[in-house]
Design an enzyme around this catalytic site. Structure first.
Site, PDB file in Angstrom:
ATOM      1  N   LYS A 163       3.511   1.175  -5.047  1.00 21.39           N
ATOM      2  CA  LYS A 163       4.409   0.525  -6.011  1.00 21.39           C
ATOM      3  C   LYS A 163       3.720   0.286  -7.355  1.00 21.39           C
ATOM      4  CE  LYS A 163       4.951  -3.010  -3.332  1.00 21.39           C
ATOM      5  NZ  LYS A 163       3.970  -2.555  -2.316  1.00 21.39           N
ATOM      6  N   GLY A 181      -3.978 -10.861  -0.719  1.00 23.56           N
ATOM      7  CA  GLY A 181      -4.968 -10.140   0.086  1.00 23.56           C
ATOM      8  C   GLY A 181      -4.721  -8.652   0.055  1.00 23.56           C
ATOM      9  N   GLU A 218       4.665  -7.209  -8.350  1.00 19.60           N
ATOM     10  CA  GLU A 218       4.537  -8.315  -7.382  1.00 19.60           C
ATOM     11  C   GLU A 218       5.753  -9.239  -7.507  1.00 19.60           C
ATOM     12  OE1 GLU A 218       2.275  -7.934  -5.244  1.00 19.60           O
ATOM     13  OE2 GLU A 218       0.632  -6.853  -6.204  1.00 19.60           O
ATOM     14  N   ASP A 223       0.805  -1.233   0.000  1.00 21.55           N
ATOM     15  CA  ASP A 223       0.000   0.000   0.000  1.00 21.55           C
ATOM     16  C   ASP A 223       0.835   1.280   0.000  1.00 21.55           C
ATOM     17  OD1 ASP A 223      -2.505   1.230  -0.074  1.00 21.55           O
ATOM     18  OD2 ASP A 223      -2.603   1.446   2.095  1.00 21.55           O
ATOM     19  N   CYS A 224       2.070   1.213  -0.511  1.00 22.17           N
ATOM     20  CA  CYS A 224       2.867   2.454  -0.519  1.00 22.17           C
ATOM     21  C   CYS A 224       2.938   3.053  -1.924  1.00 22.17           C
ATOM     22  CB  CYS A 224       4.267   2.206   0.044  1.00 22.17           C
ATOM     23  SG  CYS A 224       5.301   1.222  -1.041  1.00 22.17           S
TER      24      CYS A 224
HETATM   25  N1  LIG Z   1      -8.900   6.966  -2.307  1.00 20.54           N
HETATM   26  C1  LIG Z   1      -7.625   7.296  -2.460  1.00 20.54           C
HETATM   27  N2  LIG Z   1      -7.265   8.568  -2.664  1.00 20.54           N
HETATM   28  C2  LIG Z   1      -5.954   8.890  -2.833  1.00 20.54           C
HETATM   29  N3  LIG Z   1      -4.955   8.017  -2.804  1.00 20.54           N
HETATM   30  C3  LIG Z   1      -5.267   6.755  -2.602  1.00 20.54           C
HETATM   31  C4  LIG Z   1      -6.598   6.307  -2.417  1.00 20.54           C
HETATM   32  N4  LIG Z   1      -6.570   4.967  -2.225  1.00 20.54           N
HETATM   33  C5  LIG Z   1      -5.282   4.609  -2.289  1.00 20.54           C
HETATM   34  N5  LIG Z   1      -4.486   5.670  -2.510  1.00 20.54           N
HETATM   35  C6  LIG Z   1      -3.024   5.723  -2.657  1.00 20.54           C
HETATM   36  O1  LIG Z   1      -2.630   4.559  -3.296  1.00 20.54           O
HETATM   37  C7  LIG Z   1      -1.556   3.967  -2.564  1.00 20.54           C
HETATM   38  C8  LIG Z   1      -1.567   2.479  -2.827  1.00 20.54           C
HETATM   39  O2  LIG Z   1      -1.235   2.308  -4.175  1.00 20.54           O
HETATM   40  P1  LIG Z   1      -0.839   0.897  -4.796  1.00 20.54           P
HETATM   41  O3  LIG Z   1      -0.103   1.224  -6.047  1.00 20.54           O
HETATM   42  O4  LIG Z   1      -2.046   0.049  -4.929  1.00 20.54           O
HETATM   43  O5  LIG Z   1       0.141   0.338  -3.661  1.00 20.54           O
HETATM   44  P2  LIG Z   1       1.108  -0.923  -3.633  1.00 20.54           P
HETATM   45  O6  LIG Z   1       1.239  -1.460  -5.030  1.00 20.54           O
HETATM   46  O7  LIG Z   1       2.397  -0.406  -3.077  1.00 20.54           O
HETATM   47  O8  LIG Z   1       0.474  -1.890  -2.685  1.00 20.54           O
HETATM   48  C9  LIG Z   1      -1.817   4.366  -1.136  1.00 20.54           C
HETATM   49  O9  LIG Z   1      -0.663   4.391  -0.355  1.00 20.54           O
HETATM   50  C10 LIG Z   1      -2.344   5.785  -1.317  1.00 20.54           C
HETATM   51  O10 LIG Z   1      -1.253   6.676  -1.422  1.00 20.54           O
HETATM   52  C1  LIG Z   2       2.961  -9.418   3.725  1.00 20.59           C
HETATM   53  C2  LIG Z   2       2.478 -10.447   2.759  1.00 20.59           C
HETATM   54  C3  LIG Z   2       1.768 -10.077   1.638  1.00 20.59           C
HETATM   55  N1  LIG Z   2       1.323 -11.017   0.780  1.00 20.59           N
HETATM   56  C4  LIG Z   2       0.559 -10.611  -0.396  1.00 20.59           C
HETATM   57  C5  LIG Z   2      -0.643  -9.741  -0.154  1.00 20.59           C
HETATM   58  C6  LIG Z   2      -0.817  -9.021  -1.479  1.00 20.59           C
HETATM   59  O1  LIG Z   2      -1.565  -9.849  -2.345  1.00 20.59           O
HETATM   60  C7  LIG Z   2       0.634  -8.905  -1.986  1.00 20.59           C
HETATM   61  C8  LIG Z   2       1.228  -7.525  -1.807  1.00 20.59           C
HETATM   62  O2  LIG Z   2       0.617  -6.655  -2.722  1.00 20.59           O
HETATM   63  P1  LIG Z   2       0.749  -5.052  -2.635  1.00 20.59           P
HETATM   64  O3  LIG Z   2       0.373  -4.619  -4.013  1.00 20.59           O
HETATM   65  O4  LIG Z   2       2.172  -4.725  -2.293  1.00 20.59           O
HETATM   66  O5  LIG Z   2      -0.196  -4.578  -1.594  1.00 20.59           O
HETATM   67  O6  LIG Z   2       1.401  -9.825  -1.227  1.00 20.59           O
HETATM   68  C9  LIG Z   2       1.618 -12.350   0.985  1.00 20.59           C
HETATM   69  O7  LIG Z   2       1.267 -13.207   0.180  1.00 20.59           O
HETATM   70  N2  LIG Z   2       2.326 -12.719   2.097  1.00 20.59           N
HETATM   71  C10 LIG Z   2       2.756 -11.823   2.995  1.00 20.59           C
HETATM   72  O8  LIG Z   2       3.401 -12.221   3.995  1.00 20.59           O
END
Ligand SMILES: Nc1ncnc2c1ncn2[C@@H]1O[C@H](COP(=O)(O)OP(=O)(O)O)[C@@H](O)[C@H]1O
Ligand SMILES: Cc1cn([C@H]2C[C@H](O)[C@@H](COP(=O)(O)O)O2)c(=O)[nH]c1=O
Length: 222
Positions: free
Chosen positions: A15, A173, A87, A12-13
């Site tokens: 990526k 998840g 991923e 959720d950062c």
């Molecule tokens: N409703 C929203 N409005 C603005 N930014 C959002 C919203 N929902 C998610 N985000 C942004 O999207 C980020 C998650 O993006 P994502 O590319 O899916 O993350 P990752 O791939 O690292 O898990 C969050 O940290 C936040 O900055």
């Molecule tokens: C910590 C952790 C995460 N996962 C899985 C959960 C999500 O499907 C992805 C990460 O996706 P994101 O785009 O970076 O949010 O990884 C997992 O399988 N096992 C773990 O320990």
């Protein structure tokens, strides 16, 4: 000089958003990318961001040879100017070696995105190989935050809001609280103490806990 770059961070950062932005900016300039992913939440062959954007991708399942796929594409007259792998923590170490070979032998930039550590704060094998091989590791600049307000550096798996430390390494998840098994990003202190937002709330409401002073959660003893 082409590079293997590992963009890493917690869940959720941002990526996947950055992966989609890199794809957008390059394709807007007429470049053609090859996008790989594995086990995205949106389904097979998808690269999705929580901001709602999604694009098609090649599913790099177990045993899939990313280097061979690119060589075949190019030898059939296809074009590829750069590679994105989202991923990437789910890729096997040998698949990361294939990405390094894409950089060195095919002279293409490879941008890999993934979380470094799992819910037990152990490296994923794919991420470990990326740390070993990448030309550059970039930590994402948009900070995900722990419930206490500190920078989140660790991923917790939760069941009913409680952090668990047993289970399979891979369970696809999300960080939203809608499902029973989910994830939550925490600072190291609260990951070590297994203190999620729900358990901190429960502790604060418990009559066994001494009242917290006006300094709030940051000033408390959690
Ligand atoms: N409703 C929203 N409005 C603005 N930014 C959002 C919203 N929902 C998610 N985000 C942004 O999207 C980020 C998650 O993006 P994502 O590319 O899916 O993350 P990752 O791939 O690292 O898990 C969050 O940290 C936040 O900055
Ligand atoms: C910590 C952790 C995460 N996962 C899985 C959960 C999500 O499907 C992805 C990460 O996706 P994101 O785009 O970076 O949010 O990884 C997992 O399988 N096992 C773990 O320990």
């Amino acid at each position: 000089m082409p590079e293997l770059v590992f963009f890493s961070g917690t869940m959720d950062c941002g990526k996947s958003t950055l992966a989609l932005q890199i794809e957008h900016n390059r394709s807007a300039r007429g470049l053609q990318g090859m996008i790989f992913t594995r086990d995205d939440r949106a389904g097979e062959g998808k690269l999705s961001s929580r901001l709602g954007l999604v694009t098609d991708a090649v599913e790099a399942a177990e045993g899939f040879d990313l280097y061979a796929h690119l060589v075949e594409t190019l030898s059939q007259g296809g074009r590829c100017d750069y590679v994105i792998a989202d991923e990437a923590q789910f890729l096997a170490p040998e698949q990361i070696d294939q990405l390094a070979r894409v950089v060195d032998d095919l002279e293409l930039d490879v941008f890999a995105f993934g979380i470094t550590t799992d819910f037990r704060s152990k490296l994923f094998p794919g991420s470990q190989r990326l740390v070993e091989l990448a030309d550059r590791i970039e930590v994402l600049q948009v900070e995900a935050l722990c419930w206490c307000g500190a920078r989140a550096t660790h991923n917790a798996r939760t069941v009913g809001g409680r952090m668990v430390v047993e289970g399979a390494q891979v369970v696809v998840g999300d960080v939203d609280a809608s499902s029973d098994i989910g994830y939550e990003v925490l600072c190291r202190r609260h990951h070590r103490r297994r203190m999620t937002a729900a358990s901190a709330r429960a502790a604060a409401l418990s009559p066994d806990v001494l009242p917290v002073d006006a300094g709030g959660v940051r000033g408390s003893a959690v």
